[in-house]
Design a protein around this motif. Structure first.
Motif, mmCIF file in Angstrom:
data_model
loop_
_atom_site.group_PDB
_atom_site.id
_atom_site.type_symbol
_atom_site.label_atom_id
_atom_site.label_comp_id
_atom_site.label_asym_id
_atom_site.label_seq_id
_atom_site.Cartn_x
_atom_site.Cartn_y
_atom_site.Cartn_z
ATOM 1 N N GLU A 1 129.303 45.435 2.751
ATOM 2 C CA GLU A 1 130.629 45.566 2.401
ATOM 3 C C GLU A 1 131.526 45.845 3.649
ATOM 4 N N GLU A 2 131.299 46.186 4.750
ATOM 5 C CA GLU A 2 131.895 46.572 5.927
ATOM 6 C C GLU A 2 132.034 45.438 7.015
ATOM 7 N N LEU A 3 130.787 44.871 7.104
ATOM 8 C CA LEU A 3 130.770 43.884 8.408
ATOM 9 C C LEU A 3 130.691 42.407 7.600
ATOM 10 N N GLY A 4 130.740 42.116 6.347
ATOM 11 C CA GLY A 4 130.601 40.988 5.596
ATOM 12 C C GLY A 4 131.356 39.727 6.451
ATOM 13 N N GLU A 5 132.546 40.039 6.959
ATOM 14 C CA GLU A 5 133.093 39.029 7.466
ATOM 15 C C GLU A 5 132.632 38.295 8.848
ATOM 16 N N TRP A 6 131.683 39.219 9.606
ATOM 17 C CA TRP A 6 131.195 38.586 10.759
ATOM 18 C C TRP A 6 129.619 38.223 10.898
ATOM 19 N N VAL A 7 128.978 38.573 9.454
ATOM 20 C CA VAL A 7 127.570 38.603 9.576
ATOM 21 C C VAL A 7 127.466 37.247 8.721
ATOM 22 N N THR A 8 126.122 36.639 8.543
ATOM 23 C CA THR A 8 125.640 35.740 7.878
ATOM 24 C C THR A 8 125.039 36.364 6.575
ATOM 25 N N GLY A 9 125.526 36.384 5.471
ATOM 26 C CA GLY A 9 125.144 37.197 4.538
ATOM 27 C C GLY A 9 123.937 36.297 3.659
ATOM 28 N N VAL A 10 123.054 37.147 3.393
ATOM 29 C CA VAL A 10 121.738 36.553 2.465
ATOM 30 C C VAL A 10 121.438 37.283 1.172
ATOM 31 N N ASN A 11 121.185 36.509 0.268
ATOM 32 C CA ASN A 11 120.541 37.159 -1.292
ATOM 33 C C ASN A 11 119.206 37.506 -0.851
ATOM 34 N N PRO A 12 118.982 38.790 -1.055
ATOM 35 C CA PRO A 12 117.417 39.149 -0.678
ATOM 36 C C PRO A 12 116.408 38.618 -1.168
ATOM 37 N N PHE A 13 116.576 38.106 -2.349
ATOM 38 C CA PHE A 13 115.771 37.500 -3.229
ATOM 39 C C PHE A 13 115.368 36.025 -3.019
ATOM 40 N N ASP A 14 116.352 35.566 -2.361
ATOM 41 C CA ASP A 14 116.261 33.989 -2.079
ATOM 42 C C ASP A 14 115.821 33.793 -0.682
ATOM 43 N N VAL A 15 114.494 33.400 -0.895
ATOM 44 C CA VAL A 15 113.561 32.999 0.666
ATOM 45 C C VAL A 15 114.286 31.709 1.230
ATOM 46 N N GLN A 16 114.467 30.766 0.230
ATOM 47 C CA GLN A 16 115.092 29.670 0.844
ATOM 48 C C GLN A 16 116.445 29.728 1.226
ATOM 49 N N GLY A 17 117.229 30.922 0.793
ATOM 50 C CA GLY A 17 118.429 30.831 1.204
ATOM 51 C C GLY A 17 118.400 31.533 2.848
ATOM 52 N N GLN A 18 117.390 32.552 2.966
ATOM 53 C CA GLN A 18 117.197 32.962 3.948
ATOM 54 C C GLN A 18 116.489 32.290 5.071
ATOM 55 N N ALA A 19 115.831 31.308 4.856
ATOM 56 C CA ALA A 19 115.401 30.275 5.645
ATOM 57 C C ALA A 19 116.495 29.375 6.041
ATOM 58 N N ASP A 20 117.339 29.147 5.376
ATOM 59 C CA ASP A 20 118.503 28.216 5.542
ATOM 60 C C ASP A 20 119.483 29.050 6.668
ATOM 61 N N VAL B 1 123.384 36.703 16.570
ATOM 62 C CA VAL B 1 124.059 36.693 15.173
ATOM 63 C C VAL B 1 123.208 37.610 14.126
ATOM 64 N N VAL B 2 124.124 38.225 13.142
ATOM 65 C CA VAL B 2 123.221 39.185 12.269
ATOM 66 C C VAL B 2 123.258 38.565 10.754
ATOM 67 N N VAL B 3 121.772 38.517 10.416
ATOM 68 C CA VAL B 3 121.828 37.709 9.088
ATOM 69 C C VAL B 3 121.490 39.160 8.257
ATOM 70 N N LEU B 4 122.510 39.533 7.421
ATOM 71 C CA LEU B 4 122.496 40.905 6.665
ATOM 72 C C LEU B 4 122.325 40.626 5.018
ATOM 73 N N SER B 5 121.587 41.297 4.336
ATOM 74 C CA SER B 5 121.634 41.133 3.081
ATOM 75 C C SER B 5 122.792 41.572 2.448
ATOM 76 N N GLU B 6 123.140 40.800 1.344
ATOM 77 C CA GLU B 6 124.453 41.341 0.561
ATOM 78 C C GLU B 6 124.234 42.595 -0.178
ATOM 79 N N ASN B 7 123.059 43.153 -0.499
ATOM 80 C CA ASN B 7 122.623 44.283 -1.008
ATOM 81 C C ASN B 7 122.511 45.645 0.001
ATOM 82 N N ALA B 8 122.842 45.591 1.185
ATOM 83 C CA ALA B 8 122.879 46.474 2.161
ATOM 84 C C ALA B 8 124.278 47.273 2.155
ATOM 85 N N GLY B 9 124.511 48.311 2.194
ATOM 86 C CA GLY B 9 125.781 49.041 2.169
ATOM 87 C C GLY B 9 126.920 48.579 3.269
ATOM 88 N N ALA B 10 126.013 48.096 4.456
ATOM 89 C CA ALA B 10 126.953 47.734 5.626
ATOM 90 C C ALA B 10 127.594 46.338 5.472
#
Lengths: 451, 451
Positions: free
Chosen positions: B387-406, B376-385
């Motif tokens: 926009e392309e892969l958002g549907e299949w990855v787990t998006g994270v806010n890069p500043f939200d450490v708790q959100g990334q742990a979740d 599984v790919v966990v990917l920052s919403e602020n990475a250009g990719a």
């Protein structure tokens, strides 16, 4: 027109004196000063937070003009100390070093819940007030209250509401989790009118809405008009006994040339780079040493927030270093002493306001109004007031310390007639566009809602 | 179509072996990999900086396909170490903590002059090449070369030029002095085509132009298309001897579940918050302790720049702390070892890319292509990719450490069929939209210029 003004701080604050009697103080801050003009001339109910202990007592008493909302103290702390300041303030003034800060964690989430709670308290107070005054227009203020308009709209779909944002608006809100940034924009867009000081912040708002899939101009009316000064009140203050006494002291001890800054100890005010630029000026231009002094009158700000405590300490440190390098070159006063500031307004040769970002910056409208020396204003291009006064001030990039040193050098020595021309033009502009005008414009926008 | 490609780094770099013989190495970096496809199939002259000593020797020799420009070494340092990195890089990835940094001073101004000088060197080389190939289309790359297109345009008004910006574009450039930001925008607008990886960076560019009084769409053609991977080359690499050997080692010592990150040690990559999030995961979910390991394969980056040295040290510190708290939970390797990275691509269960901002992020296209575990790919919403892969990855806010742990917790335990579906969709997408497609789109844009 009946008005309900909603802001975190109200027009008065309460305390008790040594004898235990209630005393009433004027609320602090430019927003409150500006809005006081509204209260004097219109049928206004003002809803604000109960902040002091005595405020909380007053909150329990029946009142007419001022409704104080007594929030849960823990919720108020999360709302104020964690979300409004520093999170929203830092986002909107681009102060985070995003490589490492902020880190949003469980505590931030709890604080966001507090922000929602306090906004709901405010909305409940507004709805209760609307039950008494069903035709009143609601006028929200600033970044403390982004969510309240939506809560009011849900309870009273026909309410007429406006929101004025007094601080900068950035285009990129991606620092906040998606649900939060959507809630903030959705809250503002629930208003019939959303206002900013400048066209720049207004454009940025339209852009950040679009980035979230919202069309601001379809959902609300966007306006921009810069707040201003109560000219008569200010000129009277400049001649008051307290100010004249401070001015006499200042004249007695002033150097030949005075560079003045008056700010809160806020990282957004860019005080450290200001000291560095002044140091650089003396490094490069020995001719100014002993002739010019930097007077920094700083109001201690938000000292419950670690970033602000650190920033204040850094200011004191850099000031000590500069004074060691060039004895007599700098005077730093960290105190809440407005009469001293107004006395200094009258005496500066250069007024220095180099904010990182600034919604407007009222100091650069207040001070030229009462200055007696045709002083030059050196102003950050990122201050809202630059959009208005740019023609007559010396603009600086707030990050360019060398540029600021150069600007101070130029500002200290322009031809007398040029100084006089620019000072007069600034003064005339502020007189012609005073806070009454701002109030009238806001009321005109609101009255289109009250028909 | 004849092409002149211009980028700071070229497709080959030169060195000498112990015996003093010249050796030729493939240039590093995603850009060079992508553009190599161009060289194979078209008539390309590639203009790049001579970086090594041996490059400088080669620069003096007559060549066909690669022109190395030997800049003044001091100018190159100002251009590369002070302006391109970190100033432009930090502006475009929002990494400055603007309360205190940057401070632009005399040294920065000198470095800006270097940036102009090196850009002019490049422009001169392009113009000389155009004298040989008057019909060639010039294709500039990235933030090192913002000024060169205007210099070329001034010398050759009819030149046909395009510029591809590989990093994020912010709306607000006010960190730079007005003349610099105008020069940067003016340089880009001198091109016939300006391209970005995503629609978001493209929109931001149009906005920042408008803030400077320029209408991008009237002056140039804006395009966006994300760069991609050379699929055949990459799949061959994954089966190469070097990678298979590293994979065998990795399989022998791997934990039950592997969270992988592969990055340069760059503050934009958000490595510190990534460690904090992984620590938080283990704090909150004892069930993962001993079962899951964070493998961080980091390529040391820009170690001539203090910010990068500090960041690397902070990474090593936070990694040690985490390993002390949870022994065996983390493996950090700071080395330039691509075969190791590709071996790890094949073995991850979760790929973690939480960039603060990222023009695209090629790792999240490369790794899923060869992964064998339906990771599984966990990917920052602020990475250009995203926009392309958002549907299949787990998006994270890069500043939200708790959100990334979740997000890591969720990513470690989805249903097998769901993992497989998302991994397959990502792989299919990258195969269908490979670097050849990107090249074809760029050439199509350029060919409209060459008629």
């Amino acid at each position: 027109m009946e008005l309900i003004v909603v802001s975190n701080r109200g027009p008065v604050a309460y305390d008790r004196d040594a004898a235990g009697n209630r005393i009433e103080k004027r609320g602090a801050g430019g927003l409150v000063t500006a809005l006081r003009g509204l209260v004097a001339r219109h049928d206004v109910t003002w809803i604000a937070s109960a902040i002091s202990d005595e405020d909380r007592v007053v909150a329990g008493e029946p009142t007419d003009a001022v409704v104080l909302v007594a929030h849960d103290p823990a919720a108020y702390r999360g709302y104020y100390d964690a979300i409004a300041n520093p999170l929203l303030w830092f986002v909107q003034h681009a102060l985070w070093g995003l490589a490492t800060r902020p880190e949003l964690d469980e505590a931030t989430r709890a604080a966001w819940h507090d922000y929602e709670t306090v906004n709901r308290d405010f909305a409940d107070a507004v709805v209760a007030e609307l039950d008494n005054k069903p035709d009143a227009v609601v006028f929200f203020h600033d970044y403390h209250l982004y969510l309240a308009p939506r809560f009011v709209r849900e309870a009273r779909p026909d309410a007429r509401t406006a929101h004025f944002v007094h601080i900068p608006w950035p285009t990129d809100w991606s620092v906040l989790p998606a649900t939060w940034r959507h809630a903030i924009h959705d809250g503002l867009l629930a208003n019939d009118v959303v206002g900013f000081h400048t066209e720049r912040w207004c454009r940025n708002f339209a852009y950040s809405c679009r980035e979230l899939g919202r069309d601001a101009s379809a959902e609300t009316t966007l306006t921009h008009h810069a707040i201003s000064v109560d000219v008569a009140e200010f000129e009277a203050l400049a001649q008051s006994e307290g100010v004249l006494a401070r001015e006499q002291e200042l004249v007695a001890e002033r150097p030949e040339l005075l560079v003045l800054r008056v700010d809160r100890t806020d990282p957004a005010k860019n005080i450290l780079r200001g000291f560095h630029a002044f140091g650089r000026l003396l490094d490069e231009h020995p001719e100014w040493r002993g002739r010019v002094q930097l007077l920094a009158l700083l109001d201690p700000s938000r000292q419950t927030i670690p970033e602000y405590v650190e920033y204040r300490e850094a200011i004191e440190q850099v000031s000590r270093e500069l004074e060691q390098r060039y004895p007599g070159s700098v005077q730093l006063r960290v105190a809440d002493d407005f009469p001293h500031s107004v006395a200094a307004y009258k005496q500066y040769d250069v007024l220095f306001a180099n904010s990182v970002y600034d919604g407007l910056n009222l100091v650069v409208k207040e001070a030229p109004l009462v200055n007696t020396r045709d002083g030059v204003v050196v102003l950050s291009e990122n201050a809202g007031a630059y959009e208005e006064l740019g023609e007559w001030v010396t603009g600086v990039n707030p990050f360019d310390v060398q540029g600021q040193a150069d600007a101070l050098h130029e500002a200290l020595a322009p031809a007398a007639d040029e100084r006089a021309r620019r000072a007069r033009a600034t003064r005339d502009h502020v007189r012609a566009h005073d806070v009454q005008e701002w109030v009238e414009v806001q009321l005109a926008d609101l009255s289109t809602l009250s028909s």
